[in-house]
Each structure stands twice: as C-alpha cells, then as structure tokens.
Design a protein around this motif. Structure first.
Motif, PDB file in Angstrom:
ATOM      1  N   LEU A   1     -81.347  19.693 -33.713  1.00 12.95           N
ATOM      2  CA  LEU A   1     -80.364  20.663 -33.201  1.00 12.95           C
ATOM      3  C   LEU A   1     -80.235  21.822 -34.175  1.00 12.95           C
ATOM      4  N   SER A   2     -79.846  22.951 -33.644  1.00 15.91           N
ATOM      5  CA  SER A   2     -79.606  24.093 -34.526  1.00 15.91           C
ATOM      6  C   SER A   2     -78.279  23.883 -35.255  1.00 15.91           C
ATOM      7  N   LYS A   3     -78.146  24.501 -36.408  1.00 13.03           N
ATOM      8  CA  LYS A   3     -76.947  24.336 -37.232  1.00 13.03           C
ATOM      9  C   LYS A   3     -75.680  24.800 -36.520  1.00 13.03           C
ATOM     10  N   THR A   4     -75.810  25.662 -35.538  1.00 16.81           N
ATOM     11  CA  THR A   4     -74.636  26.203 -34.840  1.00 16.81           C
ATOM     12  C   THR A   4     -74.229  25.348 -33.651  1.00 16.81           C
ATOM     13  N   ASP A   5     -75.014  24.388 -33.303  1.00 20.38           N
ATOM     14  CA  ASP A   5     -74.706  23.543 -32.140  1.00 20.38           C
ATOM     15  C   ASP A   5     -73.414  22.743 -32.419  1.00 20.38           C
TER      16      ASP A   5
ATOM     17  N   SER B   1     -72.559  19.921 -31.348  1.00 19.46           N
ATOM     18  CA  SER B   1     -72.825  18.484 -31.485  1.00 19.46           C
ATOM     19  C   SER B   1     -73.139  18.078 -32.922  1.00 19.46           C
ATOM     20  N   VAL B   2     -73.570  19.021 -33.745  1.00 18.23           N
ATOM     21  CA  VAL B   2     -73.935  18.707 -35.129  1.00 18.23           C
ATOM     22  C   VAL B   2     -72.734  18.143 -35.883  1.00 18.23           C
ATOM     23  N   GLU B   3     -71.560  18.726 -35.689  1.00 10.18           N
ATOM     24  CA  GLU B   3     -70.352  18.227 -36.382  1.00 10.18           C
ATOM     25  C   GLU B   3     -70.015  16.803 -35.935  1.00 10.18           C
ATOM     26  N   LYS B   4     -70.143  16.558 -34.637  1.00 10.76           N
ATOM     27  CA  LYS B   4     -69.863  15.212 -34.129  1.00 10.76           C
ATOM     28  C   LYS B   4     -70.883  14.215 -34.661  1.00 10.76           C
ATOM     29  N   LEU B   5     -72.125  14.621 -34.745  1.00 10.79           N
ATOM     30  CA  LEU B   5     -73.147  13.739 -35.305  1.00 10.79           C
ATOM     31  C   LEU B   5     -72.890  13.492 -36.791  1.00 10.79           C
ATOM     32  N   SER B   6     -72.423  14.520 -37.500  1.00  6.38           N
ATOM     33  CA  SER B   6     -72.081  14.354 -38.928  1.00  6.38           C
ATOM     34  C   SER B   6     -70.934  13.352 -39.087  1.00  6.38           C
TER      35      SER B   6
END
Length: 168
Positions: free
Chosen positions: A124-128, A130-135
């Motif tokens: 995923l791109s850093k701006t997506d 979903s990245v925060e939720k995955l983190s």
C-alpha cells in the motif's frame, strides 16, 4: 465394673473418643470375656493375682507402643502432606506444559499474521488510510507476542538469569 456397663464396654467407649493405651486387669479368666476384651485392642491383659513387675512391664510396653503409634501417625500425616504437595506440583507442571504448547502454536499463528500485515503494508502507499490500521494490528501482534513470551517463560519455569550489564 458393676452396673449397666462393664469394663470392656467402658474401654470401647473411651477408645472411640480418645486414643489411650488400655491394660485390662481382671480376676476372671472367662474365655468369652477375654475374646471381647481382645476386640478393644488392649495393650495388655493381666490376670489377678499378679506381680508388681508384671504390671510395670505391661505399662512400659503400653506406653512404648502408644509412643511408636503416635510417631507413625505423625509420619503418615507428613507423608500425606508431601503427597498432596507432589500432586499440586505435578498439576502445575502439566498446566505449564499445556500452556507452553498452546503458546507455541499461537506464536506460529501470530508470525503468519504479522508477516502478512507487513507484506500488505508494503504493497500500500504510505498515504492509504489502511496503513494506520495495519500498523495498529501489527502493534497488537507485537503485544500478543510479548504475552506469549511470558506464558512460555511460565511454562518453562526457568528463572531469569541475572547478569551484569554495561549501561553505556
């Protein structure tokens, strides 16, 4: 003894409530009474007339047997306590083994989950959003891994080794 209760019955009642050594002393040699008396487990049965030495020996033997019996009972109680302690220890050991097995399997699952989360984050791109939720999910995996490590430490029942560290 005269009356409603004879000496044998009195002994039976005393022995049912107290553990005291009993020696029968009687002028009667009635076989039936001797057999009844034997059922109360006396420490001796002396027929009158008797010599003082015979009575003294019976009393010494009764006291010695009572002392040995008391020691045996104490040893038996200690054995039972040790048996209970062993049983509890074995239960705790079994629980540790079970916890270790479950923790190991759970750790394998977490490894797969965290690996897939990391792969998904990279795709995923850093701006997506979903990245925060995955983190957050990955951080939860790390916390779960720490809990599993605590369970494994408990299941191994190893003490942490204390050693000096260089703080620098």
């Amino acid at each position: 003894l005269k009356g409603e209760m004879d000496g044998i019955e009195a002994t039976e009642r005393i022995r049912s409530k107290l553990e005291v050594p009993v020696i029968f002393m009687s002028a009667f040699i009635d076989e039936n009474k001797i057999n009844r008396a034997k059922q109360t487990l006396p420490y001796g049965y002396i027929i009158k007339p008797f010599q003082d030495r015979e009575l003294a020996i019976n009393i010494e033997m009764a006291l010695y047997i009572a002392k040995v019996e008391a020691g045996r009972k104490i040893a038996e109680r200690e054995r039972q306590l040790l048996q209970q302690h062993l049983y509890k220890t074995q239960k705790l050991e079994s629980l540790g083994t079970l916890a270790g097995g479950i923790a190991h399997d759970f750790n394998n699952l977490l490894f797969q989950i965290s690996g897939n989360i990391q792969i998904a984050k990279k795709k995923l791109s850093k701006t997506d959003a979903s990245v925060e939720k995955l983190s957050n999910a990955l951080n939860a995996c790390y916390r779960a891994k720490d809990l599993i490590q605590q369970i494994l430490t408990f299941s191994r029942r190893e003490e942490d080794e204390l050693k000096p560290m260089n703080i620098q």
